[in-house]
Design a protein around this motif. Structure first.
Motif, PDB file in Angstrom:
ATOM      1  N   ALA A  92     -10.410  -1.026  35.479  1.00  0.00           N
ATOM      2  CA  ALA A  92     -10.916  -1.702  34.279  1.00  0.00           C
ATOM      3  C   ALA A  92     -10.989  -0.744  33.101  1.00  0.00           C
ATOM      4  O   ALA A  92     -10.640  -1.102  31.959  1.00  0.00           O
ATOM      5  CB  ALA A  92     -12.299  -2.296  34.560  1.00  0.00           C
ATOM      6  N   GLY A  99     -11.835  -7.429  37.335  1.00  0.00           N
ATOM      7  CA  GLY A  99     -12.286  -8.032  38.586  1.00  0.00           C
ATOM      8  C   GLY A  99     -12.161  -9.537  38.586  1.00  0.00           C
ATOM      9  O   GLY A  99     -11.770 -10.148  39.584  1.00  0.00           O
ATOM     10  N   GLN A 152     -17.355  -5.067  37.959  1.00  0.00           N
ATOM     11  CA  GLN A 152     -16.080  -5.660  38.364  1.00  0.00           C
ATOM     12  C   GLN A 152     -16.153  -6.305  39.748  1.00  0.00           C
ATOM     13  O   GLN A 152     -15.638  -7.399  39.956  1.00  0.00           O
ATOM     14  CB  GLN A 152     -14.974  -4.591  38.339  1.00  0.00           C
ATOM     15  CG  GLN A 152     -14.769  -3.939  36.984  1.00  0.00           C
ATOM     16  CD  GLN A 152     -14.471  -4.937  35.887  1.00  0.00           C
ATOM     17  OE1 GLN A 152     -13.750  -5.915  36.107  1.00  0.00           O
ATOM     18  NE2 GLN A 152     -15.007  -4.694  34.696  1.00  0.00           N
TER      19      GLN A 152
END
Length: 349
Positions: free
Chosen positions: A58, A67, A147
């Motif tokens: 991320a 995610g 996430q």
């Protein structure tokens, strides 16, 4: 010891990394994953490494909803026999109850509980394991869980839509982390009733949805063979995967949002006398107080990094007598005050 999860969990995140034109092996190395995990779906890997991979991806790809995107192609079939059993449940609620009873033993990454929060529905609370052995305050990827929370919740919603309809959304969703600047990706999946900086990560579904038939149950009955298989697998995982210390830690985490958590309460949950609990922990070179402190420190770090709660609100939530007591505790454990920690380690939102 770190809980273990099947490397099949990595399939969707690794594919997203490839689609971004990046080499998954580089990300795996940064997360501390063995190279075999990239090619072997049934390898047991550390849950903390899975969490790090999601957070590293991320951050490196500048994708706040990494995610959530991974959840679009990730299914609960990664839990193997547990998923096969859940498919045969007669109702949506029965499916969720089976997952709640067995998820922690099958993935090591999460545990689920179901409560009747009110007359209107059920609250599905999910606790995400994070290793309490991590001491470095600078290693933010080890403790951030944004996430993995959103990936798992997205996966749960996708599974429930198989029975409740393609456009189904939860009654409401609670997140422990703070709200992102852009809310639309979350609203698209979970609806408009989203609450952040909460005590728990949870999904609320109505009683009507809870009682609806599970369309994947051809015989409308639980398979006895499947149930026996899951129980046997759970027993093996309890022996070879989840240590006694981790079970104690997980119970403390699960009860941390209630009126404190004493050794007597945890011993009762384990079906042990309190003196036996303390003795067994002493044999493992630890103590109840040590584990309790680690768990409170873990939650404190989470709230400081990922919520907008004030320091006094965090102190109250973690059952300290006042803000000063919390600050003194945090400084002893982390080497700095809560305010210093929050200012020095800003988290991704």
């Amino acid at each position: 010891m770190d809980d273990l999860v099947p490397s099949a969990l990595l399939e969707s995140p690794l594919e997203l990394i490839r689609q971004a034109g990046q080499d998954p092996a580089i990300y795996a190395e940064k997360a501390g994953l063995p190279v075999e995990a990239l090619h072997t779906p049934h390898l047991l890997i550390k849950s903390s490494a899975v969490n790090r991979l999601l957070e590293v991806a991320a951050e490196e790809l500048e994708e706040r909803f990494f995610g959530l995107k991974a959840s679009r192609t990730l299914g609960l079939d990664v839990t193997g026999n547990l998923w096969l059993l859940a498919r045969t449940a007669r109702t949506v609620g029965e499916e969720l109850e089976l997952l709640a009873e067995n998820m922690a033993l099958h993935t090591g990454l999460v545990s689920i509980s179901i409560s009747s929060e009110n007359l209107a529905g059920k609250l599905i609370t999910v606790d995400f394991y994070a290793s309490a052995t991590i001491k470095s305050m600078a290693a933010r990827q080890h403790i951030r869980q944004v996430q993995v929370v959103e990936m798992f919740f997205g996966t749960i919603v996708s599974e429930l839509r198989r029975s409740l309809g393609k456009g189904w959304q939860p009654d409401y969703v609670q997140f422990m982390h703070a709200a992102p600047d852009d809310m639309e990706p979350l609203r698209d999946v979970f609806g408009d009733r989203l609450f952040f900086n909460q005590d728990v990560n949870a999904v609320h579904i109505t009683n009507e949805d809870f009682d609806k038939p599970n369309f994947r149950a051809p015989a409308r009955a639980i398979s006895e063979d499947g149930l026996a298989l899951v129980k046997r697998e759970s027993e093996l995982r309890t022996v070879y995967n989840t240590t006694f210390v981790e079970r104690v830690r997980r119970i403390i985490r699960a009860l941390s949002d209630q009126e404190g958590c004493t050794a007597e309460v945890v011993a009762h949950e384990l079906g042990l006398p309190a003196r036996t609990l303390r003795y067994r922990l002493k044999q493992k070179n630890t103590s109840y107080q040590s584990i309790y402190n680690e768990s409170r420190l873990e939650l404190a770090r989470h709230y400081l990094l990922h919520s907008e709660l004030t320091i006094s609100a965090i102190a109250e939530r973690l059952h300290f007598t006042d803000t000063a007591a919390f600050s003194n505790f945090f400084k002893r454990q982390a080497g700095m005050t809560p305010r210093m920690f929050r200012s020095r380690t800003p988290a991704l939102r």
